[in-house]
Design a protein around this motif. Structure first.
Motif, PDB file in Angstrom:
ATOM      1  N   PHE A   3       0.728  -1.136   0.072  1.00  0.00           N
ATOM      2  CA  PHE A   3      -0.113  -0.076  -0.065  1.00  0.00           C
ATOM      3  C   PHE A   3       0.995   1.195  -0.056  1.00  0.00           C
ATOM      4  CE2 PHE A   3      -2.289   3.073   2.406  1.00  0.00           C
ATOM      5  CZ  PHE A   3      -3.421   3.336   1.920  1.00  0.00           C
ATOM      6  N   MET A   4       0.530   2.150  -0.955  1.00  0.00           N
ATOM      7  CA  MET A   4       1.716   3.361  -1.044  1.00  0.00           C
ATOM      8  C   MET A   4       0.682   4.843  -0.437  1.00  0.00           C
ATOM      9  SD  MET A   4       3.694   4.762  -4.116  1.00  0.00           S
ATOM     10  CE  MET A   4       5.183   5.265  -3.866  1.00  0.00           C
ATOM     11  N   LEU A   5       1.478   5.240   0.613  1.00  0.00           N
ATOM     12  CA  LEU A   5       1.068   6.392   1.028  1.00  0.00           C
ATOM     13  C   LEU A   5       2.542   7.554   0.717  1.00  0.00           C
ATOM     14  CD1 LEU A   5      -0.753   8.396   2.852  1.00  0.00           C
ATOM     15  CD2 LEU A   5       0.293   7.101   4.887  1.00  0.00           C
ATOM     16  N   THR A   6       2.021   8.605   0.202  1.00  0.00           N
ATOM     17  CA  THR A   6       3.126   9.547  -0.339  1.00  0.00           C
ATOM     18  C   THR A   6       2.815  10.881  -0.241  1.00  0.00           C
ATOM     19  OG1 THR A   6       4.497   9.816  -2.078  1.00  0.00           O
ATOM     20  CG2 THR A   6       2.584   9.391  -2.859  1.00  0.00           C
ATOM     21  N   SER A   7       3.399  11.730  -0.599  1.00  0.00           N
ATOM     22  CA  SER A   7       3.282  13.235  -0.399  1.00  0.00           C
ATOM     23  C   SER A   7       2.441  13.492  -1.491  1.00  0.00           C
ATOM     24  CB  SER A   7       4.427  14.147  -0.539  1.00  0.00           C
ATOM     25  OG  SER A   7       5.307  13.847   0.502  1.00  0.00           O
ATOM     26  N   ASP A   8       1.645  14.554  -1.520  1.00  0.00           N
ATOM     27  CA  ASP A   8       0.824  14.957  -2.782  1.00  0.00           C
ATOM     28  C   ASP A   8       1.550  16.027  -3.497  1.00  0.00           C
ATOM     29  OD1 ASP A   8      -1.291  15.248  -4.482  1.00  0.00           O
ATOM     30  OD2 ASP A   8      -2.516  16.208  -2.965  1.00  0.00           O
ATOM     31  N   THR A   9       1.972  15.378  -4.726  1.00  0.00           N
ATOM     32  CA  THR A   9       2.797  16.219  -5.614  1.00  0.00           C
ATOM     33  C   THR A   9       2.442  15.958  -7.099  1.00  0.00           C
ATOM     34  OG1 THR A   9       4.377  14.526  -6.187  1.00  0.00           O
ATOM     35  CG2 THR A   9       4.704  15.850  -4.187  1.00  0.00           C
ATOM     36  N   PRO A  10       2.467  17.238  -7.826  1.00  0.00           N
ATOM     37  CA  PRO A  10       2.016  16.982  -9.324  1.00  0.00           C
ATOM     38  C   PRO A  10       2.765  15.907 -10.008  1.00  0.00           C
ATOM     39  CG  PRO A  10       2.902  19.281  -8.608  1.00  0.00           C
ATOM     40  CD  PRO A  10       2.992  18.475  -7.700  1.00  0.00           C
ATOM     41  N   ALA A  11       3.926  15.616  -9.543  1.00  0.00           N
ATOM     42  CA  ALA A  11       4.638  14.461 -10.429  1.00  0.00           C
ATOM     43  C   ALA A  11       3.823  13.026  -9.880  1.00  0.00           C
ATOM     44  CB  ALA A  11       5.996  14.070  -9.712  1.00  0.00           C
ATOM     45  N   VAL A  12       3.350  12.748  -8.828  1.00  0.00           N
ATOM     46  CA  VAL A  12       2.578  11.622  -8.251  1.00  0.00           C
ATOM     47  C   VAL A  12       1.369  11.808  -9.027  1.00  0.00           C
ATOM     48  CG1 VAL A  12       1.476  10.769  -6.472  1.00  0.00           C
ATOM     49  CG2 VAL A  12       3.746  11.578  -6.201  1.00  0.00           C
ATOM     50  N   ARG A  13       0.649  12.752  -9.177  1.00  0.00           N
ATOM     51  CA  ARG A  13      -0.638  12.977 -10.025  1.00  0.00           C
ATOM     52  C   ARG A  13      -0.504  12.911 -11.548  1.00  0.00           C
ATOM     53  NH1 ARG A  13      -5.016  14.776  -7.078  1.00  0.00           N
ATOM     54  NH2 ARG A  13      -4.634  15.246  -5.003  1.00  0.00           N
ATOM     55  N   ARG A  14       0.573  12.745 -11.974  1.00  0.00           N
ATOM     56  CA  ARG A  14       0.833  12.685 -13.186  1.00  0.00           C
ATOM     57  C   ARG A  14       0.529  11.262 -13.682  1.00  0.00           C
ATOM     58  NH1 ARG A  14       6.388  13.760 -16.558  1.00  0.00           N
ATOM     59  NH2 ARG A  14       5.657  13.214 -18.676  1.00  0.00           N
ATOM     60  N   TYR A  15       1.024  10.440 -12.845  1.00  0.00           N
ATOM     61  CA  TYR A  15       0.998   8.945 -13.246  1.00  0.00           C
ATOM     62  C   TYR A  15       0.088   8.236 -12.366  1.00  0.00           C
ATOM     63  CZ  TYR A  15       5.413   9.899 -15.453  1.00  0.00           C
ATOM     64  OH  TYR A  15       6.296  10.592 -16.128  1.00  0.00           O
ATOM     65  N   PHE A  16      -0.421   8.591 -11.233  1.00  0.00           N
ATOM     66  CA  PHE A  16      -1.434   8.063 -10.242  1.00  0.00           C
ATOM     67  C   PHE A  16      -2.342   8.897  -9.902  1.00  0.00           C
ATOM     68  CE2 PHE A  16       2.906   6.374  -9.641  1.00  0.00           C
ATOM     69  CZ  PHE A  16       2.582   5.130  -9.959  1.00  0.00           C
ATOM     70  N   THR A  17      -3.689   8.188  -9.661  1.00  0.00           N
ATOM     71  CA  THR A  17      -4.777   8.633  -8.967  1.00  0.00           C
ATOM     72  C   THR A  17      -5.066   8.426  -7.630  1.00  0.00           C
ATOM     73  OG1 THR A  17      -5.939   8.402 -11.205  1.00  0.00           O
ATOM     74  CG2 THR A  17      -7.353   8.929  -9.534  1.00  0.00           C
ATOM     75  N   PRO A  18      -4.805   9.587  -6.679  1.00  0.00           N
ATOM     76  CA  PRO A  18      -4.883   9.342  -5.320  1.00  0.00           C
ATOM     77  C   PRO A  18      -6.160   8.912  -5.061  1.00  0.00           C
ATOM     78  CG  PRO A  18      -3.760  11.553  -5.939  1.00  0.00           C
ATOM     79  CD  PRO A  18      -4.359  10.937  -7.177  1.00  0.00           C
ATOM     80  N   GLY A  19      -6.370   8.068  -4.143  1.00  0.00           N
ATOM     81  CA  GLY A  19      -7.483   7.449  -3.636  1.00  0.00           C
ATOM     82  C   GLY A  19      -7.891   6.361  -4.310  1.00  0.00           C
ATOM     83  N   LYS A  20      -7.254   6.007  -5.394  1.00  0.00           N
ATOM     84  CA  LYS A  20      -7.697   5.053  -6.482  1.00  0.00           C
ATOM     85  C   LYS A  20      -6.237   3.989  -6.336  1.00  0.00           C
ATOM     86  CE  LYS A  20      -8.801   3.663 -11.163  1.00  0.00           C
ATOM     87  NZ  LYS A  20      -8.913   4.279 -12.290  1.00  0.00           N
ATOM     88  N   ASP A  21      -5.046   4.615  -6.882  1.00  0.00           N
ATOM     89  CA  ASP A  21      -3.797   3.721  -7.086  1.00  0.00           C
ATOM     90  C   ASP A  21      -3.107   3.977  -5.599  1.00  0.00           C
ATOM     91  OD1 ASP A  21      -4.535   3.301  -9.721  1.00  0.00           O
ATOM     92  OD2 ASP A  21      -3.770   5.299 -10.108  1.00  0.00           O
ATOM     93  N   LEU A  22      -3.124   4.935  -5.046  1.00  0.00           N
ATOM     94  CA  LEU A  22      -2.375   5.097  -3.907  1.00  0.00           C
ATOM     95  C   LEU A  22      -3.211   6.298  -2.910  1.00  0.00           C
ATOM     96  CD1 LEU A  22      -1.094   8.062  -4.867  1.00  0.00           C
ATOM     97  CD2 LEU A  22       0.911   6.775  -5.837  1.00  0.00           C
ATOM     98  N   VAL A  23      -2.311   6.501  -1.902  1.00  0.00           N
ATOM     99  CA  VAL A  23      -2.960   7.699  -0.901  1.00  0.00           C
ATOM    100  C   VAL A  23      -2.070   8.770  -0.786  1.00  0.00           C
ATOM    101  CG1 VAL A  23      -4.164   8.027   1.182  1.00  0.00           C
ATOM    102  CG2 VAL A  23      -4.446   5.897   0.175  1.00  0.00           C
TER     103      VAL A  23
END
Length: 82
Positions: A3-23
């Protein structure tokens, strides 16, 4: 992948959907709340973990290399014969 929990950054959102792929969390306090929430909601945590595993496969080096080759071909930097 866990399970991946990470900082909310534009780079993370570029590849993943928070709440769906990771938190994601925007700050330390939010991170604490999110950790407690998902520790108490294992089914939701496992669903996100499973979807994250599916999504991350699209971002492995093999796929990135294929994308790079396609862009280089489109730009005429390399040809199909290279």
């Amino acid at each position: 992948m866990e399970f991946m929990l990470t900082s909310d950054t534009p780079a993370v959102r570029r590849y993943f959907t928070p709440g769906k792929d990771l938190v994601t969390a925007g700050n330390k306090e939010e991170m604490k709340r999110v950790i407690h929430y998902y520790l108490n909601h294992p089914a939701e945590r496992k669903a996100i973990q499973h979807q994250g595993q599916i999504t991350v496969r699209k971002h492995m080096y093999k796929h990135r290399a294929q994308e790079i080759i396609q862009v280089l071909k489109r730009k005429g930097i390399i040809t199909a014969d290279d």
